[in-house]
Design a protein around this motif. Sequence first.
Motif, short mmCIF file in Angstrom:
data_model
loop_
_atom_site.label_atom_id
_atom_site.label_comp_id
_atom_site.label_asym_id
_atom_site.label_seq_id
_atom_site.Cartn_x
_atom_site.Cartn_y
_atom_site.Cartn_z
N SER A 52 0.82 -1.20 0.00
CA SER A 52 0.00 0.00 0.00
C SER A 52 0.86 1.26 0.00
O SER A 52 1.36 1.67 1.05
N PRO A 53 1.03 1.88 -1.18
CA PRO A 53 1.79 3.13 -1.22
C PRO A 53 1.19 4.22 -0.32
O PRO A 53 1.90 5.07 0.19
N GLU A 54 -0.12 4.15 -0.10
CA GLU A 54 -0.80 5.17 0.71
C GLU A 54 -0.25 5.20 2.14
O GLU A 54 -0.02 6.27 2.69
N ILE A 55 -0.02 4.03 2.73
CA ILE A 55 0.47 4.05 4.11
C ILE A 55 1.98 3.88 4.18
O ILE A 55 2.58 4.19 5.21
N HIS A 56 2.61 3.47 3.10
CA HIS A 56 4.06 3.32 3.09
C HIS A 56 4.75 4.65 3.36
O HIS A 56 5.73 4.73 4.10
N GLY A 57 4.23 5.73 2.78
CA GLY A 57 4.82 7.05 2.99
C GLY A 57 4.80 7.48 4.44
O GLY A 57 5.73 8.11 4.93
N GLY A 58 3.76 7.10 5.16
CA GLY A 58 3.68 7.43 6.58
C GLY A 58 4.76 6.73 7.38
O GLY A 58 5.32 7.31 8.32
N TYR A 59 5.09 5.51 6.99
CA TYR A 59 6.16 4.80 7.70
C TYR A 59 7.51 5.44 7.40
O TYR A 59 8.35 5.57 8.29
N ASP A 60 7.72 5.87 6.17
CA ASP A 60 8.96 6.56 5.82
C ASP A 60 9.15 7.81 6.67
O ASP A 60 10.25 8.08 7.17
N GLU A 61 8.09 8.56 6.85
CA GLU A 61 8.16 9.78 7.68
C GLU A 61 8.52 9.44 9.12
O GLU A 61 9.35 10.10 9.75
N HIS A 62 7.91 8.39 9.64
CA HIS A 62 8.19 7.95 11.00
C HIS A 62 9.66 7.54 11.13
O HIS A 62 10.34 7.94 12.08
N LEU A 63 10.15 6.77 10.18
CA LEU A 63 11.53 6.29 10.23
C LEU A 63 12.51 7.46 10.14
O LEU A 63 13.50 7.51 10.88
N ASP A 64 12.23 8.40 9.26
CA ASP A 64 13.09 9.59 9.15
C ASP A 64 13.13 10.37 10.46
O ASP A 64 14.18 10.86 10.88
N SER A 65 11.99 10.47 11.13
CA SER A 65 11.91 11.19 12.39
C SER A 65 12.74 10.49 13.47
O SER A 65 13.48 11.13 14.22
N TRP A 66 12.65 9.16 13.53
CA TRP A 66 13.41 8.42 14.53
C TRP A 66 14.91 8.51 14.24
O TRP A 66 15.72 8.67 15.15
N LYS A 67 15.27 8.43 12.97
CA LYS A 67 16.69 8.55 12.61
C LYS A 67 17.23 9.92 13.02
O LYS A 67 18.33 10.03 13.56
N ALA A 68 16.44 10.95 12.80
CA ALA A 68 16.87 12.30 13.18
C ALA A 68 17.07 12.40 14.69
O ALA A 68 18.03 13.03 15.16
N GLY A 69 16.20 11.75 15.46
CA GLY A 69 16.35 11.75 16.92
C GLY A 69 17.62 11.05 17.36
O GLY A 69 18.37 11.55 18.21
N TYR A 70 17.90 9.91 16.76
CA TYR A 70 19.13 9.18 17.08
C TYR A 70 20.36 10.00 16.71
O TYR A 70 21.34 10.05 17.47
N LEU A 71 20.33 10.62 15.55
CA LEU A 71 21.46 11.44 15.13
C LEU A 71 21.69 12.61 16.09
O LEU A 71 22.84 12.96 16.40
N GLN A 72 20.61 13.20 16.58
CA GLN A 72 20.74 14.30 17.54
C GLN A 72 21.40 13.81 18.83
O GLN A 72 22.31 14.46 19.35
N TYR A 73 20.96 12.65 19.35
CA TYR A 73 21.55 12.11 20.57
C TYR A 73 23.04 11.81 20.38
O TYR A 73 23.85 12.06 21.27
N LEU A 74 23.39 11.26 19.21
CA LEU A 74 24.79 10.95 18.95
C LEU A 74 25.62 12.24 18.87
O LEU A 74 26.73 12.31 19.41
N ALA A 75 25.08 13.27 18.21
CA ALA A 75 25.79 14.55 18.11
C ALA A 75 25.99 15.15 19.50
O ALA A 75 27.07 15.66 19.82
N GLU A 76 24.96 15.06 20.34
CA GLU A 76 25.10 15.56 21.71
C GLU A 76 26.15 14.75 22.47
O GLU A 76 26.95 15.31 23.23
N GLY A 77 26.13 13.43 22.26
CA GLY A 77 27.09 12.57 22.93
C GLY A 77 28.52 12.88 22.52
O GLY A 77 29.43 12.87 23.35
N ARG A 78 28.71 13.20 21.25
CA ARG A 78 30.05 13.58 20.79
C ARG A 78 30.44 14.94 21.39
O ARG A 78 31.57 15.12 21.84
N ALA A 79 29.52 15.87 21.44
CA ALA A 79 29.80 17.19 22.01
C ALA A 79 30.13 17.08 23.50
O ALA A 79 30.97 17.83 24.02
N ASP A 80 29.50 16.11 24.19
CA ASP A 80 29.74 15.92 25.62
C ASP A 80 31.01 15.11 25.89
O ASP A 80 31.40 14.94 27.05
#
Length: 198
Positions: free
Chosen positions: A116-144
């Motif tokens: 279902s392409p209709e709901i596939h896009g919603g999962y992509d958005e969710h995954l991108d959001s989670w990846k961004a959160g992980y990247l932020q935590y890693l960047a903070e961890g490197r800064a600390d």
Amino acid sequence: MPKVIDHDQRRKEVVDVTWQLIVEGGIEAATMREIASRAGFANGALKHYFSGKDQIIKGAYERSLNNLGDRLAAHTAGKRGIEALEMFMRFTLPIDQEDATAARVLLSFWERCAFSPEIHGGYDEHLDSWKAGYLQYLAEGRADGDVLTPTPDEQLVDEIIMLNIGATVVRVVSPDHLNAHVLEAQVTDFIARLRRAE
């Protein structure tokens, strides 16, 4: 006087019923007829609240995400960097029974996404959001000064996502091969690797 219907409440009831049906018997159990019956609707009445089954399945998935999001917010409040990352990892893996139940819904949602392409896009958005959160935590961890590994952050995030996906599948399909101790050890080892400059 005509009865006033709370459409948002009725939609929530349909999503809750669908979520429970998926937990009990997978996506196959969540037929439109069974959803309508369990929610107390006449056959065909669901169309007044959802455009089709994909929208109902998406609602069940979002229900799981919202519950998880609330738990994550509680466990990561006031934390940053490697500490927040560790909490995030521990509470997104299907370690306890509640998470294992949510994993069933997630696995069903993934199956539906494939067709279902209709709901596939919603999962992509969710995954991108989670990846961004992980990247932020890693960047903070490197800064600390806590994250020392030379492994690129993008690669580390991919590892976290693959660990999550693999654990979800095994927890649902073959739970005897995965327990809380194994998952906890995986997270502990991953966090220890982040701290090593080698």
